[in-house]
Design an enzyme around this catalytic site. Structure first.
Site, PDB file in Angstrom:
ATOM      1  N   LYS A 183      -0.530  -8.240  -7.029  1.00  0.00           N
ATOM      2  CA  LYS A 183       0.196  -8.103  -6.071  1.00  0.00           C
ATOM      3  C   LYS A 183      -0.493  -9.027  -5.676  1.00  0.00           C
ATOM      4  CE  LYS A 183      -0.934  -5.673  -1.753  1.00  0.00           C
ATOM      5  NZ  LYS A 183      -1.553  -6.602  -0.555  1.00  0.00           N
ATOM      6  N   SER A 184      -1.429  -9.319  -5.361  1.00  0.00           N
ATOM      7  CA  SER A 184      -1.663 -11.283  -5.211  1.00  0.00           C
ATOM      8  C   SER A 184      -2.161 -12.054  -5.931  1.00  0.00           C
ATOM      9  CB  SER A 184      -3.271 -10.921  -5.500  1.00  0.00           C
ATOM     10  OG  SER A 184      -4.560 -10.640  -4.122  1.00  0.00           O
TER      11      SER A 184
ATOM     12  N   ARG B  27       0.532 -15.217  -5.702  1.00  0.00           N
ATOM     13  CA  ARG B  27       0.303 -16.417  -5.384  1.00  0.00           C
ATOM     14  C   ARG B  27       1.370 -17.454  -6.967  1.00  0.00           C
ATOM     15  NH1 ARG B  27      -4.004 -13.829  -3.687  1.00  0.00           N
ATOM     16  NH2 ARG B  27      -5.334 -15.081  -2.543  1.00  0.00           N
TER      17      ARG B  27
ATOM     18  N   ASP C 199     -10.165  -3.311  -0.858  1.00  0.00           N
ATOM     19  CA  ASP C 199      -9.615  -2.747  -1.222  1.00  0.00           C
ATOM     20  C   ASP C 199      -9.501  -1.951  -1.575  1.00  0.00           C
ATOM     21  OD1 ASP C 199      -7.937  -5.159   0.167  1.00  0.00           O
ATOM     22  OD2 ASP C 199      -7.142  -5.751  -1.534  1.00  0.00           O
TER      23      ASP C 199
ATOM     24  N   LYS D 251      -7.272  -4.624   8.325  1.00  0.00           N
ATOM     25  CA  LYS D 251      -6.329  -4.477   7.318  1.00  0.00           C
ATOM     26  C   LYS D 251      -5.297  -3.601   8.068  1.00  0.00           C
ATOM     27  CE  LYS D 251      -9.196  -6.415   4.064  1.00  0.00           C
ATOM     28  NZ  LYS D 251      -8.971  -8.027   4.051  1.00  0.00           N
TER      29      LYS D 251
ATOM     30  N   ARG E  51      -8.778   0.161   8.796  1.00  0.00           N
ATOM     31  CA  ARG E  51      -9.662   1.571   6.952  1.00  0.00           C
ATOM     32  C   ARG E  51     -10.963   2.247   7.235  1.00  0.00           C
ATOM     33  NH1 ARG E  51      -7.650  -2.455   2.629  1.00  0.00           N
ATOM     34  NH2 ARG E  51      -4.806  -2.146   2.608  1.00  0.00           N
TER      35      ARG E  51
HETATM   36  C1  S3P Z   1      -6.101 -10.911  -0.871  1.00  0.00           C
HETATM   37  C2  S3P Z   1      -7.005 -10.710  -0.117  1.00  0.00           C
HETATM   38  C3  S3P Z   1      -7.834  -9.338   0.601  1.00  0.00           C
HETATM   39  C4  S3P Z   1      -7.239  -8.640   0.570  1.00  0.00           C
HETATM   40  C5  S3P Z   1      -5.997  -8.282   0.397  1.00  0.00           C
HETATM   41  C6  S3P Z   1      -4.970  -9.430  -0.631  1.00  0.00           C
HETATM   42  C7  S3P Z   1      -4.941 -11.921  -1.392  1.00  0.00           C
HETATM   43  O1  S3P Z   1      -7.805 -10.020   2.137  1.00  0.00           O
HETATM   44  O2  S3P Z   1      -7.891  -7.665   1.470  1.00  0.00           O
HETATM   45  O3  S3P Z   1      -5.095  -7.331   0.350  1.00  0.00           O
HETATM   46  O4  S3P Z   1      -4.319 -11.806  -1.953  1.00  0.00           O
HETATM   47  O5  S3P Z   1      -5.989 -12.539  -1.142  1.00  0.00           O
HETATM   48  P1  S3P Z   1      -8.479 -11.196   2.926  1.00  0.00           P
HETATM   49  O6  S3P Z   1      -8.599 -12.078   2.312  1.00  0.00           O
HETATM   50  O7  S3P Z   1      -8.210 -11.037   4.004  1.00  0.00           O
HETATM   51  O8  S3P Z   1      -9.458  -9.814   3.179  1.00  0.00           O
END
Ligand code: S3P
Length: 429
Positions: free
Chosen positions: A21-22, A26, A313, A340, A344
């Site tokens: 997902k991340s 991006r 996560d 979150k 959580r």
């Molecule tokens: C993410 C960063 C994390 C994570 C989120 C995705 C990202 O959040 O919990 O699910 O894609 O940069 P934080 O950076 O706020 O901890």
């Protein structure tokens, strides 16, 4: 939707992990601010990364999706159009926080909105540095979505020591920095996921005990062929499920193994989990591998708070693993979990308590009194519409003494649309 979850007996099989997902978010955003055509292979079909694509379309970016392949015609840093309606980020914090960095620095007049969960999550952490940089951005009560973004008269460089170990905040500031003539510098003392720096090839150097990362308009954003690896955060549910269920063996294909993401892997290894890594290679700039996990007798653990951003996560499902370890585990320094998609820490405390686990909820963590013989009692678990709560509850229920139920189970589509299908495919009983 209520999903019934039966005791697993054991779990076995081979599954392909959903796209990360991340990295999907991006790749799409970076492709949009390059000036040419980029191809993204294995783009996530989950709801959050799809929110990013629809926001980019609203900003005038051409996005063609065929199955899991996405073609994006970049408009360059200065090519976004003013959207006709608010940018809808849905449930996605990454969409809102990273895209706010881009559109506020680009000076695109717009509004950014999200669902109830996203509208209750603080955006102050990004509003403050973006304002310092000269962006025009504000929110409801100066803190929450809807965010209002306006024109600006240029982006000023800042040196920004990260007050919170958050990759979303780090990325937001670095992305805004891409619009400034002089370099913006972000100082990171506790490592959070590094996909932004890695995919954009940003300059970074050692700084005290941490790192200083830079971005500016002179950073070239090439059109790239992106290949999105499988999501390690999704894999974590299976790492735990296979470890806690007797006579289990799962093979997970093409899992992202970026070291800034795999804290849970090392934590479980330290707890005594049985893993095998094979076919280590790269998907573009990101390391990937296949993982095989078999059942294990788990030891308790006292988590080093410095590891929290590296497994943020995965903490909910790690809590499930700790319930089956032989003794007391302690999580501290994890207050970020309260910010979150839902709180959580409280939601997991509620789920674990409903199952009969012995835990103590703390302001910044949890103490879990594990027992290898623990048999969760069947319950109706509340997910609070949070995908990771629903999946953690399901993994817990695989060791239950009877049929459990997970409420609002459809929320797993936020990151892992095939989760329930995979679970039922892997259960052997
Ligand atoms: C993410 C960063 C994390 C994570 C989120 C995705 C990202 O959040 O919990 O699910 O894609 O940069 P934080 O950076 O706020 O901890």
């Amino acid at each position: 939707m209520i999903q019934k979850t039966e005791p697993a007996g054991s779990l076995a099989g081979t599954i392909q992990m959903p796209p990360d997902k991340s990295i999907s978010h991006r790749a799409a955003m970076f492709a949009a601010i390059s000036s040419e055509i980029s191809i993204i292979d294995n783009y996530s079909s989950a709801a959050d990364p799809q929110s990013t694509l629809s926001c980019l379309r609203q900003l005038g970016v051409s996005v063609q999706q065929t199955g899991n392949r996405v073609e994006i015609k970049g408009v360059g840093r200065d090519g976004f159009k003013k959207p006709d309606s608010p940018l809808n980020c849905g449930n996605s914090g990454t969409t809102m926080r990273l895209l706010a960095g881009i559109v506020s620095a680009a000076g695109i007049e717009c509004e950014m909105v999200g669902d109830d969960s996203l509208s209750s999550r603080t955006m102050k952490r990004i509003i403050e540095p973006l304002k310092q940089m000269g962006a025009s951005i504000d929110g409801r009560d100066h803190e929450f979505a809807p965010l209002k973004i306006g024109l600006n008269s240029g982006i000023k460089p800042i040196r920004y020591p990260l007050p919170i170990a958050s990759a979303q905040l780090k990325s937001c500031v670095l992305l805004a920095g891409l619009f400034g003539e002089k370099p913006t510098e972000v100082v990171e003392t506790v490592q959070s996921r590094d996909h932004t720096e890695r995919l954009l090839n940003l300059k970074s150097e050692a700084y005290g005990s941490g790192k200083l990362i830079q971005s500016s308009r002179s950073d070239v954003i090439p059109a790239q062929s992106y290949a999105v690896p499988g999501d390690f955060s999704a894999a974590a549910f299976w790492l735990v499920a296979s470890s806690i269920n007797p006579e289990s063996k799962l093979s997970l294909k093409h899992v992202g193994m970026n070291p800034s993401r795999t804290g849970a892997f090392h934590i479980l290894e330290e707890m005594g989990a049985n893993f095998e890594i094979s076919n280590s290679t790269f998907a573009g700039k990101e390391p990937v591998a296949d993982l095989t996990i078999t059942s294990a007798n788990l030891n308790p653990i006292n988590l080093d708070p410095k590891l929290i951003p590296n497994c943020i996560d995965e903490l909910p499902v790690l809590m499930v693993a700790m319930c089956f370890a032989d003794g007391k585990s302690v999580i501290s320094g994890a207050e970020e979990l309260r910010h979150k998609e839902t709180d959580r820490l409280s939601a997991m405390a509620e789920i674990l308590t409903a199952s009969g686990a012995e835990i103590e909820l703390k302001k910044d963590g949890m103490v879990i009194y594990g027992d290898p013989q623990f048999t969760p009692r069947p319950a109706r678990f509340k997910s609070h519409h949070d995908h990771r709560m629903a999946m953690a509850a399901a993994v817990l229920a695989t060791r239950g003494s009877g049929l459990s139920e997970v409420e609002d189970a459809e929320c797993t589509a936020i990151s892992y649309p095939d989760f329930w299908t995979h679970l039922h495919q892997l259960i052997q009983s």
